[in-house]
Design a protein around this motif. Structure first.
Motif, PDB file in Angstrom:
ATOM      1  N   ALA A 140       0.732  -1.190  -0.171  1.00  0.00           N
ATOM      2  CA  ALA A 140      -0.106  -0.154   0.062  1.00  0.00           C
ATOM      3  C   ALA A 140       0.941   1.200   0.069  1.00  0.00           C
ATOM      4  O   ALA A 140       1.802   1.329   0.804  1.00  0.00           O
ATOM      5  N   GLY A 141       0.389   2.368  -0.676  1.00  0.00           N
ATOM      6  CA  GLY A 141       1.396   3.441  -1.123  1.00  0.00           C
ATOM      7  C   GLY A 141       2.649   3.366  -1.789  1.00  0.00           C
ATOM      8  O   GLY A 141       3.128   4.454  -2.215  1.00  0.00           O
ATOM      9  N   MET A 142       2.756   2.229  -2.301  1.00  0.00           N
ATOM     10  CA  MET A 142       3.984   1.920  -3.123  1.00  0.00           C
ATOM     11  C   MET A 142       3.743   1.873  -4.479  1.00  0.00           C
ATOM     12  O   MET A 142       4.611   1.575  -5.216  1.00  0.00           O
ATOM     13  N   GLY A 143       2.406   2.201  -5.002  1.00  0.00           N
ATOM     14  CA  GLY A 143       2.325   1.943  -6.415  1.00  0.00           C
ATOM     15  C   GLY A 143       3.243   2.818  -7.428  1.00  0.00           C
ATOM     16  O   GLY A 143       3.866   2.087  -8.375  1.00  0.00           O
ATOM     17  N   PRO A 144       3.423   4.165  -7.435  1.00  0.00           N
ATOM     18  CA  PRO A 144       4.101   5.128  -8.357  1.00  0.00           C
ATOM     19  C   PRO A 144       5.640   4.539  -8.189  1.00  0.00           C
ATOM     20  O   PRO A 144       6.146   4.433  -9.258  1.00  0.00           O
ATOM     21  N   TYR A 145       6.102   4.316  -6.990  1.00  0.00           N
ATOM     22  CA  TYR A 145       7.388   4.023  -6.886  1.00  0.00           C
ATOM     23  C   TYR A 145       7.777   2.678  -7.624  1.00  0.00           C
ATOM     24  O   TYR A 145       8.724   2.377  -8.003  1.00  0.00           O
ATOM     25  N   ALA A 146       6.917   1.419  -6.986  1.00  0.00           N
ATOM     26  CA  ALA A 146       7.151   0.093  -7.160  1.00  0.00           C
ATOM     27  C   ALA A 146       7.026  -0.118  -8.758  1.00  0.00           C
ATOM     28  O   ALA A 146       7.684  -0.838  -9.543  1.00  0.00           O
ATOM     29  N   ALA A 147       6.065   0.894  -9.580  1.00  0.00           N
ATOM     30  CA  ALA A 147       5.896   0.690 -10.829  1.00  0.00           C
ATOM     31  C   ALA A 147       7.105   1.083 -11.778  1.00  0.00           C
ATOM     32  O   ALA A 147       7.389   0.500 -12.658  1.00  0.00           O
ATOM     33  N   SER A 148       7.578   2.138 -11.099  1.00  0.00           N
ATOM     34  CA  SER A 148       8.830   2.665 -12.050  1.00  0.00           C
ATOM     35  C   SER A 148       9.970   1.664 -11.821  1.00  0.00           C
ATOM     36  O   SER A 148      10.857   1.573 -12.546  1.00  0.00           O
ATOM     37  N   LYS A 149      10.138   1.315 -10.559  1.00  0.00           N
ATOM     38  CA  LYS A 149      11.402   0.501 -10.302  1.00  0.00           C
ATOM     39  C   LYS A 149      11.112  -1.060 -11.010  1.00  0.00           C
ATOM     40  O   LYS A 149      12.084  -1.521 -11.627  1.00  0.00           O
ATOM     41  N   ALA A 150       9.579  -1.374 -11.334  1.00  0.00           N
ATOM     42  CA  ALA A 150       9.330  -2.522 -12.082  1.00  0.00           C
ATOM     43  C   ALA A 150       9.984  -2.268 -13.474  1.00  0.00           C
ATOM     44  O   ALA A 150      10.462  -3.368 -14.135  1.00  0.00           O
ATOM     45  N   GLY A 151       9.950  -1.011 -13.858  1.00  0.00           N
ATOM     46  CA  GLY A 151      10.558  -0.572 -15.222  1.00  0.00           C
ATOM     47  C   GLY A 151      11.847  -0.785 -15.337  1.00  0.00           C
ATOM     48  O   GLY A 151      12.492  -1.035 -16.599  1.00  0.00           O
ATOM     49  N   VAL A 152      12.612  -0.284 -14.351  1.00  0.00           N
ATOM     50  CA  VAL A 152      14.099  -0.600 -14.107  1.00  0.00           C
ATOM     51  C   VAL A 152      14.389  -2.043 -14.181  1.00  0.00           C
ATOM     52  O   VAL A 152      15.416  -2.392 -14.927  1.00  0.00           O
ATOM     53  N   HIS A 153      13.692  -2.842 -13.808  1.00  0.00           N
ATOM     54  CA  HIS A 153      13.910  -4.156 -13.986  1.00  0.00           C
ATOM     55  C   HIS A 153      13.667  -4.575 -15.208  1.00  0.00           C
ATOM     56  O   HIS A 153      14.708  -5.314 -15.826  1.00  0.00           O
ATOM     57  N   ARG A 154      12.636  -4.408 -16.084  1.00  0.00           N
ATOM     58  CA  ARG A 154      12.567  -4.624 -17.238  1.00  0.00           C
ATOM     59  C   ARG A 154      13.523  -4.088 -18.252  1.00  0.00           C
ATOM     60  O   ARG A 154      14.118  -4.747 -19.324  1.00  0.00           O
ATOM     61  N   LEU A 155      14.093  -2.720 -18.012  1.00  0.00           N
ATOM     62  CA  LEU A 155      14.978  -2.072 -18.845  1.00  0.00           C
ATOM     63  C   LEU A 155      16.288  -2.910 -18.539  1.00  0.00           C
ATOM     64  O   LEU A 155      16.961  -3.217 -19.602  1.00  0.00           O
ATOM     65  N   THR A 156      16.520  -3.475 -17.401  1.00  0.00           N
ATOM     66  CA  THR A 156      17.854  -4.068 -17.280  1.00  0.00           C
ATOM     67  C   THR A 156      17.895  -5.594 -18.055  1.00  0.00           C
ATOM     68  O   THR A 156      18.765  -5.835 -18.728  1.00  0.00           O
ATOM     69  N   GLU A 157      16.550  -6.015 -18.074  1.00  0.00           N
ATOM     70  CA  GLU A 157      16.483  -7.198 -18.632  1.00  0.00           C
ATOM     71  C   GLU A 157      16.778  -7.274 -20.236  1.00  0.00           C
ATOM     72  O   GLU A 157      17.414  -8.099 -20.965  1.00  0.00           O
ATOM     73  N   ALA A 158      16.076  -6.146 -20.761  1.00  0.00           N
ATOM     74  CA  ALA A 158      16.043  -5.948 -22.314  1.00  0.00           C
ATOM     75  C   ALA A 158      17.365  -5.497 -22.670  1.00  0.00           C
ATOM     76  O   ALA A 158      17.981  -6.110 -23.722  1.00  0.00           O
ATOM     77  N   LEU A 159      18.132  -4.652 -21.918  1.00  0.00           N
ATOM     78  CA  LEU A 159      19.624  -4.440 -22.335  1.00  0.00           C
ATOM     79  C   LEU A 159      20.416  -5.536 -22.226  1.00  0.00           C
ATOM     80  O   LEU A 159      21.267  -5.706 -23.046  1.00  0.00           O
ATOM     81  N   ALA A 160      20.245  -6.506 -21.182  1.00  0.00           N
ATOM     82  CA  ALA A 160      21.050  -7.527 -20.865  1.00  0.00           C
ATOM     83  C   ALA A 160      21.050  -8.449 -22.247  1.00  0.00           C
ATOM     84  O   ALA A 160      22.092  -8.917 -22.764  1.00  0.00           O
ATOM     85  N   ALA A 161      19.846  -8.647 -22.665  1.00  0.00           N
ATOM     86  CA  ALA A 161      19.666  -9.697 -23.963  1.00  0.00           C
ATOM     87  C   ALA A 161      20.214  -8.989 -25.256  1.00  0.00           C
ATOM     88  O   ALA A 161      20.666  -9.651 -25.882  1.00  0.00           O
ATOM     89  N   GLU A 162      19.992  -7.616 -25.280  1.00  0.00           N
ATOM     90  CA  GLU A 162      20.556  -6.741 -26.543  1.00  0.00           C
ATOM     91  C   GLU A 162      22.012  -6.844 -26.417  1.00  0.00           C
ATOM     92  O   GLU A 162      22.673  -6.645 -27.762  1.00  0.00           O
ATOM     93  N   TRP A 163      22.579  -6.625 -25.341  1.00  0.00           N
ATOM     94  CA  TRP A 163      24.115  -6.654 -25.355  1.00  0.00           C
ATOM     95  C   TRP A 163      24.978  -7.681 -24.785  1.00  0.00           C
ATOM     96  O   TRP A 163      26.023  -7.562 -24.460  1.00  0.00           O
ATOM     97  N   LYS A 164      24.133  -8.901 -24.933  1.00  0.00           N
ATOM     98  CA  LYS A 164      24.985 -10.076 -24.286  1.00  0.00           C
ATOM     99  C   LYS A 164      25.961 -10.313 -25.220  1.00  0.00           C
ATOM    100  O   LYS A 164      26.234 -10.374 -26.320  1.00  0.00           O
ATOM    101  N   GLY A 165      27.085 -10.939 -24.156  1.00  0.00           N
ATOM    102  CA  GLY A 165      28.393 -11.199 -24.830  1.00  0.00           C
ATOM    103  C   GLY A 165      29.301  -9.877 -25.139  1.00  0.00           C
ATOM    104  O   GLY A 165      30.339  -9.934 -25.438  1.00  0.00           O
TER     105      GLY A 165
END
Length: 226
Positions: A140-165
């Motif tokens: 409760a009360g963490m919606g805006p923050y948690a949603a944005s940090k979830a975005g950071v998680h997905r950004l991390t995964e996408a960049l890792a896949a795109e630049w693997k190796g």
């Protein structure tokens, strides 16, 4: 970390200061970037750029390019710049969601996009983002923050896949960090259970080191003693 060139965003903050200091102590050269005015004197191994709005792609590029030009290369980017807000979904201001997205996702995105052309020339390139345990399951009360940090998680995964190796991309997911601001806002909490900035810095700099060359796309919980 001997001789590695590391950019730390949010370098004037409670965590950013510790990451920069520990990296320097381990032999790295550090370029700090922050929205706040710089209070750090330049040395042969350290420069700090203040007054930089990383939500603006042009300002992010100029700052990252300045660090890379100053040291001649770039080996790692540590995205610490961000923000926090506590608001319920219904009663909160919709603008808070936009602000959290800008401060947490866009700062990391803009800094990463600016750094990648330089990192691509390094034989041991690293990006480390700061996500959040609270983004795995929002309370409760963490919606805006948690949603944005979830975005950071997905950004991390996408960049890792795109630049693997070529570039490893990982994120640390801390629980509450033991800072003066957090102690002031939660005076009755058990501070001993929290993650200290030093502990988190150790994990971040492990991911920036040669020892973590086989780790990419990881969302690493750093939950302290909760």
């Amino acid at each position: 970390m001997d001789g590695k060139v590391i950019v730390v965003t949010g370098a004037s903050g409670a965590l950013g200061k510790v990451v920069a200091e520990v990296a320097l102590a381990r032999g790295a050269r550090v370029g700090g970037v922050d929205h706040a005015a710089s209070q750090v004197a330049a040395t042969p191994n350290r420069i700090e750029l203040g007054g930089v709005d990383l939500t603006d792609a042009a300002q992010a590029k100029k700052a990252i390019d300045t660090v890379a030009s100053h040291f001649g290369r770039l080996d790692a980017l540590v995205n610490i710049a961000g923000g926090f807000a506590y608001e319920t979904v219904v009663e909160g201001d919709p603008k808070t969601w936009q602000r959290m997205y800008a401060l947490n996702v866009m700062t990391a995105l803009n800094a990463s996009r600016a750094a990648i052309p330089h990192l691509a020339a390094s034989s041991a390139a690293r990006i480390i983002n700061v996500g959040a345990m609270g983004a795995l399951q929002a309370g409760a009360g963490m919606g805006p923050y948690a949603a944005s940090k979830a975005g950071v998680h997905r950004l991390t995964e996408a960049l890792a896949a795109e630049w693997k190796g070529k570039i490893t991309v990982n994120a640390v997911l801390p629980s509450t960090i033991d800072t003066a601001a957090n102690r002031a806002s939660m005076p009755k909490a058990d501070f001993a259970k929290w993650v200290t900035p030093q502990e988190l810095a150790d994990v971040i700099l492990f991911l920036a080191s040669d020892a973590a060359s086989a780790v990419t796309g990881a969302l690493l919980p750093v939950s302290g003693r909760v």
